[in-house]
Design an enzyme around this catalytic site. Structure first.
Site, PDB file in Angstrom:
ATOM      1  N   ARG A 161       3.592  -5.273   9.422  1.00  0.00           N
ATOM      2  CA  ARG A 161       3.711  -4.578   8.136  1.00  0.00           C
ATOM      3  C   ARG A 161       4.972  -5.093   7.461  1.00  0.00           C
ATOM      4  O   ARG A 161       5.695  -5.920   8.014  1.00  0.00           O
ATOM      5  CB  ARG A 161       3.686  -3.046   8.279  1.00  0.00           C
ATOM      6  CG  ARG A 161       4.107  -2.436   9.581  1.00  0.00           C
ATOM      7  CD  ARG A 161       5.558  -2.608   9.890  1.00  0.00           C
ATOM      8  NE  ARG A 161       6.365  -2.187   8.764  1.00  0.00           N
ATOM      9  CZ  ARG A 161       7.577  -2.571   8.525  1.00  0.00           C
ATOM     10  NH1 ARG A 161       8.175  -3.444   9.318  1.00  0.00           N
ATOM     11  NH2 ARG A 161       8.262  -2.144   7.488  1.00  0.00           N
TER      12      ARG A 161
ATOM     13  N   ARG B 105      -4.558  -4.049   2.538  1.00  0.00           N
ATOM     14  CA  ARG B 105      -3.546  -3.100   2.058  1.00  0.00           C
ATOM     15  C   ARG B 105      -3.318  -3.381   0.573  1.00  0.00           C
ATOM     16  O   ARG B 105      -3.056  -4.529   0.192  1.00  0.00           O
ATOM     17  CB  ARG B 105      -2.232  -3.233   2.853  1.00  0.00           C
ATOM     18  CG  ARG B 105      -2.415  -2.858   4.322  1.00  0.00           C
ATOM     19  CD  ARG B 105      -1.102  -2.599   5.009  1.00  0.00           C
ATOM     20  NE  ARG B 105      -0.474  -1.373   4.559  1.00  0.00           N
ATOM     21  CZ  ARG B 105       0.781  -1.021   4.877  1.00  0.00           C
ATOM     22  NH1 ARG B 105       1.525  -1.829   5.593  1.00  0.00           N
ATOM     23  NH2 ARG B 105       1.282   0.124   4.445  1.00  0.00           N
TER      24      ARG B 105
ATOM     25  N   ASP C 216       7.651  -3.443  -2.220  1.00  0.00           N
ATOM     26  CA  ASP C 216       6.333  -4.035  -1.964  1.00  0.00           C
ATOM     27  C   ASP C 216       5.751  -4.673  -3.216  1.00  0.00           C
ATOM     28  O   ASP C 216       4.878  -5.535  -3.141  1.00  0.00           O
ATOM     29  CB  ASP C 216       5.365  -2.981  -1.441  1.00  0.00           C
ATOM     30  CG  ASP C 216       5.644  -2.714   0.020  1.00  0.00           C
ATOM     31  OD1 ASP C 216       6.627  -1.997   0.295  1.00  0.00           O
ATOM     32  OD2 ASP C 216       4.914  -3.262   0.863  1.00  0.00           O
TER      33      ASP C 216
ATOM     34  N   ASN D  35       7.935   1.106  -3.401  1.00  0.00           N
ATOM     35  CA  ASN D  35       8.400   0.951  -2.007  1.00  0.00           C
ATOM     36  C   ASN D  35       7.933   2.176  -1.226  1.00  0.00           C
ATOM     37  O   ASN D  35       7.316   3.097  -1.791  1.00  0.00           O
ATOM     38  CB  ASN D  35       9.926   0.780  -1.973  1.00  0.00           C
ATOM     39  CG  ASN D  35      10.422   0.329  -0.609  1.00  0.00           C
ATOM     40  OD1 ASN D  35       9.922  -0.657  -0.062  1.00  0.00           O
ATOM     41  ND2 ASN D  35      11.372   1.042  -0.033  1.00  0.00           N
ATOM     42  N   LYS D  36       8.246   2.179   0.045  1.00  0.00           N
ATOM     43  CA  LYS D  36       7.769   3.234   0.941  1.00  0.00           C
ATOM     44  C   LYS D  36       8.002   4.624   0.353  1.00  0.00           C
ATOM     45  O   LYS D  36       9.046   4.896  -0.248  1.00  0.00           O
ATOM     46  CB  LYS D  36       8.499   3.085   2.283  1.00  0.00           C
ATOM     47  CG  LYS D  36       8.126   4.057   3.365  1.00  0.00           C
ATOM     48  CD  LYS D  36       6.651   4.119   3.653  1.00  0.00           C
ATOM     49  CE  LYS D  36       6.006   2.793   3.921  1.00  0.00           C
ATOM     50  NZ  LYS D  36       4.517   2.842   3.905  1.00  0.00           N
TER      51      LYS D  36
END
Ligand code: MRU
Length: 372
Positions: free
Chosen positions: A53, A90, A243, A253-254
């Site tokens: 990931r 993804r 990302d 992002n996360k």
């Protein structure tokens, strides 16, 4: 990065010259296991199940997935199927789309018998470039950390990070963690606040593992702790990965990154985003409206895994069995909350002008899209 005396990249071609070895990140931090990928289906599984990931590593794995597909069958139908299969793994990290486009371009118009070799060469270049990109981000970020540390005068520079944007998320070095490693190696005192990053705990399991292996002082904190620390002057700077970065400077992002950026703004703490040029989506502008946010299975929220008393990894249930859960994997931090981008070409403002000052070759494409 060195693990138990051996130098590792997160992805490499195996000794047979065809298979692809990756670190199974689901097993960390408790065991270090290599998974061998021999088919495109296994590469797609590795990405979607998060064996690997992190945006750059997702792209690199997809590139080798194309190689494995062509190895089995180098015809166009096989290439098309591979691009579709890998492209659906993804949705948020734009490196995936970028890597697949690069691979497609590298092989599509070649004679059939040349495609496999060309694909492996191109995938290897993606990986080598990624390492150089990460090192470059590290050097540019290091300059910022040096300045912040000098301005602080005494005590370690307290850096907060979210998720894992270290060497495990890239081919080597990392994005947000690269300057931290370089600062530590150079003797700039650093201490890292590591957000645990529920639900997959990339901070608690991966970032903490990486920093520990490198000897970087750090403390794992629960995701909701950062605001408190910032209010008490215990965070000097935040740095995260991304990302997907829009041409206007919004950043996906996360999940939870946005809340950290808000807290940082409220407390006057600089909030930097480290990014390789491969995470810029020059076609997107408004991150909230345009970036696809991955929704993963509720199970990841409802259960948590860790080391049991018998030394084996166990999964336990956290919620009432009948409670539904929602699992949004990313959020968008608007450009206005970002102090600056640390890219492989240097540091810039989080804006279209800022990005174009470092990547002027995109100017005409972007203007054609109608951006002002
Ligand atoms: O769901 P993940 O673990 O793939 O999410 C990773 C992140 O959010 C990282 O911060 C991002 O990919 C940047 S990594 C250099």
């Amino acid at each position: 990065m060195r693990i138990a005396g051996e130098w590792y990249r997160t992805i490499r071609v195996a000794d047979d010259g065809r298979s692809v070895d990756v670190i199974d990140q689901r097993a960390l931090p408790f065991s270090f296991e290599i998974m061998r990928l021999t088919t495109v289906e296994q590469a797609a599984f590795a990405i979607s199940e998060m064996v690997v990931r992190g945006a750059p590593l997702i792209g690199a794995t997809a590139a080798y997935g194309v190689c494995l597909a062509l190895l089995k069958n180098p015809m166009h139908g096989s290439l098309d199927r591979a691009l579709e299969l890998l492209g659906a793994t993804r949705p948020t990290a734009v490196n995936l789309r970028w890597a697949l486009e690069v691979m497609d371009e590298a092989v599509r118009y070649l004679p059939v018998e040349e495609r496999v070799a060309a694909a492996y060469q191109r995938a290897a270049r993606i990986c080598d470039d990624d390492v150089e990109i990460s090192k470059s981000i590290g050097r540019h970020g290091l300059a910022i950390f040096r300045e912040l540390a000098a301005a602080k005068g005494s005590g370690p520079l307290n850096i907060l990070t979210h998720c894992n944007a270290g060497w495990l998320a890239t081919v080597d070095w990392g994005t947000a963690l690269a300057p931290i490693y370089m600062a530590h190696d150079e003797g700039v005192g650093v201490h890292v606040w590591v957000d645990e990053t529920r639900p997959r705990n990339q901070g608690a399991s991966l970032t903490a593992y990486e920093l520990g292996a490198h000897g970087v002082p750090h403390s794992v904190i629960v995701d909701n702790c950062g605001g408190h620390l910032m209010q008490h002057g215990m965070v000097d700077v935040c740095i995260v990965g991304t990302d997907r970065t829009t041409a206007a400077g919004d950043v996906a992002n996360k999940i939870g990154t946005y809340l950290k950026a808000l807290a940082a703004r409220d407390n006057g703490v600089p909030f930097y985003v480290a990014l390789p040029q491969t995470t810029i989506d020059w076609q997107a502008r408004d991150g909230v409206a345009e970036i696809p946010i991955e929704e993963r299975e509720a199970r990841e929220v409802r259960f948590i895994s860790g080391l049991g008393p018998d030394g084996r990894v166990v999964e336990v249930e956290l919620t009432p069995p009948s409670s539904p859960a929602a699992n949004y994997a990313f959020d968008v931090t608007p450009a206005r909350l970002v102090t600056g981008f640390i890219t492989d070409r240097g540091v810039c403002e989080a804006s279209l002008d800022g990005l174009l000052s470092l990547f002027p070759e995109w100017e005409s494409d972007v203007r054609e899209e109608g951006f002002e």
